[in-house]
Design a protein around this motif. Structure first.
Motif, PDB file in Angstrom:
ATOM      1  N   PRO A 167       0.800  -1.229   0.000  1.00 49.37           N
ATOM      2  CA  PRO A 167       0.000   0.000   0.000  1.00 49.37           C
ATOM      3  C   PRO A 167       0.834   1.281   0.000  1.00 49.37           C
ATOM      4  N   SER A 168       2.084   1.208   0.425  1.00 51.99           N
ATOM      5  CA  SER A 168       2.918   2.408   0.449  1.00 51.99           C
ATOM      6  C   SER A 168       3.715   2.599  -0.840  1.00 51.99           C
ATOM      7  N   ASP A 169       3.501   1.725  -1.831  1.00 57.04           N
ATOM      8  CA  ASP A 169       4.158   1.863  -3.123  1.00 57.04           C
ATOM      9  C   ASP A 169       3.447   2.916  -3.960  1.00 57.04           C
ATOM     10  N   VAL A 170       4.203   3.587  -4.800  1.00 55.28           N
ATOM     11  CA  VAL A 170       3.641   4.569  -5.716  1.00 55.28           C
ATOM     12  C   VAL A 170       3.904   4.079  -7.134  1.00 55.28           C
ATOM     13  N   ALA A 171       2.804   3.904  -7.882  1.00 53.18           N
ATOM     14  CA  ALA A 171       2.896   3.435  -9.261  1.00 53.18           C
ATOM     15  C   ALA A 171       1.833   4.159 -10.069  1.00 53.18           C
ATOM     16  N   GLY A 229       0.969   1.219 -14.475  1.00 54.28           N
ATOM     17  CA  GLY A 229       1.712  -0.029 -14.397  1.00 54.28           C
ATOM     18  C   GLY A 229       3.197   0.127 -14.117  1.00 54.28           C
ATOM     19  N   GLU A 230       3.664   1.352 -13.942  1.00 55.51           N
ATOM     20  CA  GLU A 230       5.086   1.619 -13.699  1.00 55.51           C
ATOM     21  C   GLU A 230       5.313   1.950 -12.234  1.00 55.51           C
ATOM     22  N   HIS A 231       6.179   1.196 -11.568  1.00 52.70           N
ATOM     23  CA  HIS A 231       6.494   1.430 -10.155  1.00 52.70           C
ATOM     24  C   HIS A 231       7.516   2.556 -10.043  1.00 52.70           C
ATOM     25  N   PHE A 232       7.236   3.538  -9.176  1.00 51.42           N
ATOM     26  CA  PHE A 232       8.141   4.669  -9.010  1.00 51.42           C
ATOM     27  C   PHE A 232       8.965   4.565  -7.734  1.00 51.42           C
ATOM     28  N   PHE A 233       8.318   4.430  -6.592  1.00 47.90           N
ATOM     29  CA  PHE A 233       9.041   4.301  -5.330  1.00 47.90           C
ATOM     30  C   PHE A 233       8.084   3.903  -4.220  1.00 47.90           C
ATOM     31  N   ARG A 234       8.630   3.705  -3.026  1.00 49.57           N
ATOM     32  CA  ARG A 234       7.838   3.319  -1.865  1.00 49.57           C
ATOM     33  C   ARG A 234       8.087   4.320  -0.738  1.00 49.57           C
ATOM     34  N   PHE A 235       7.008   4.851  -0.177  1.00 52.20           N
ATOM     35  CA  PHE A 235       7.131   5.679   1.021  1.00 52.20           C
ATOM     36  C   PHE A 235       7.413   4.762   2.196  1.00 52.20           C
ATOM     37  N   THR A 286       0.634   8.368   7.385  1.00 54.08           N
ATOM     38  CA  THR A 286       1.386   7.126   7.279  1.00 54.08           C
ATOM     39  C   THR A 286       1.936   6.989   5.859  1.00 54.08           C
ATOM     40  N   PRO A 287       2.897   6.103   5.647  1.00 58.08           N
ATOM     41  CA  PRO A 287       3.380   5.881   4.279  1.00 58.08           C
ATOM     42  C   PRO A 287       2.245   5.505   3.316  1.00 58.08           C
ATOM     43  N   GLU A 288       1.292   4.718   3.798  1.00 62.72           N
ATOM     44  CA  GLU A 288       0.174   4.313   2.956  1.00 62.72           C
ATOM     45  C   GLU A 288      -0.707   5.504   2.576  1.00 62.72           C
ATOM     46  N   ALA A 335      -1.369   7.084  -1.192  1.00 59.51           N
ATOM     47  CA  ALA A 335      -2.719   7.297  -1.736  1.00 59.51           C
ATOM     48  C   ALA A 335      -2.889   8.743  -2.202  1.00 59.51           C
ATOM     49  N   ALA A 336      -2.375   9.695  -1.427  1.00 62.99           N
ATOM     50  CA  ALA A 336      -2.467  11.106  -1.810  1.00 62.99           C
ATOM     51  C   ALA A 336      -1.675  11.369  -3.087  1.00 62.99           C
ATOM     52  N   LEU A 337      -0.525  10.736  -3.219  1.00 55.54           N
ATOM     53  CA  LEU A 337       0.283  10.935  -4.421  1.00 55.54           C
ATOM     54  C   LEU A 337      -0.384  10.312  -5.641  1.00 55.54           C
TER      55      LEU A 337
END
Length: 108
Positions: A25-29, A32-38, A46-48, A52-54
């Motif tokens: 849940p804290s991953d940003v994609a 279909g492209e993964h960018f990074f993880r908070f 929270t990172p999650e 979600a906001a991003l």
């Protein structure tokens, strides 16, 4: 009005590709492209929640690019020890020393 509806549908369809690409849940994609993880809680989020906001800001930026035909401009602003990534006029992500430390990096 029709263009706005078509654009919205296109962005929603593209955004729907995000879920399968996310591993946590804290991953940003996007698309279909993964960018990074908070990895750090910042400002009470929270990172999650930050991820979600991003994801929402990804949609805002792409809607702005498609509906207003604005160029994709990425900049990084320094606010003390924090870096703010701005995409096409939208404050996109904040990178704090806590984020950097959690990823064994610096904000620079």
């Amino acid at each position: 009005m029709r263009l706005h509806w078509v654009t919205t549908v296109a962005v929603v369809a593209l955004a729907s590709l995000v879920a399968p690409a996310q591993q946590m849940p804290s991953d940003v994609a996007f698309g279909g492209e993964h960018f990074f993880r908070f990895r750090a809680t910042v400002g009470g989020l929270t990172p999650e929640e930050r991820a979600a906001a991003l994801q929402e800001r990804f949609t805002q930026v792409f809607l702005r690019l498609l509906t207003h035909r604005q160029p994709l401009i990425v900049s990084v602003r320094t606010q003390g020890a924090v870096r703010v990534i701005v995409v096409s006029g939208v404050p996109f992500a904040t990178v704090t020393p806590a984020d950097a430390a959690a990823n064994h990096m610096t904000v620079d």
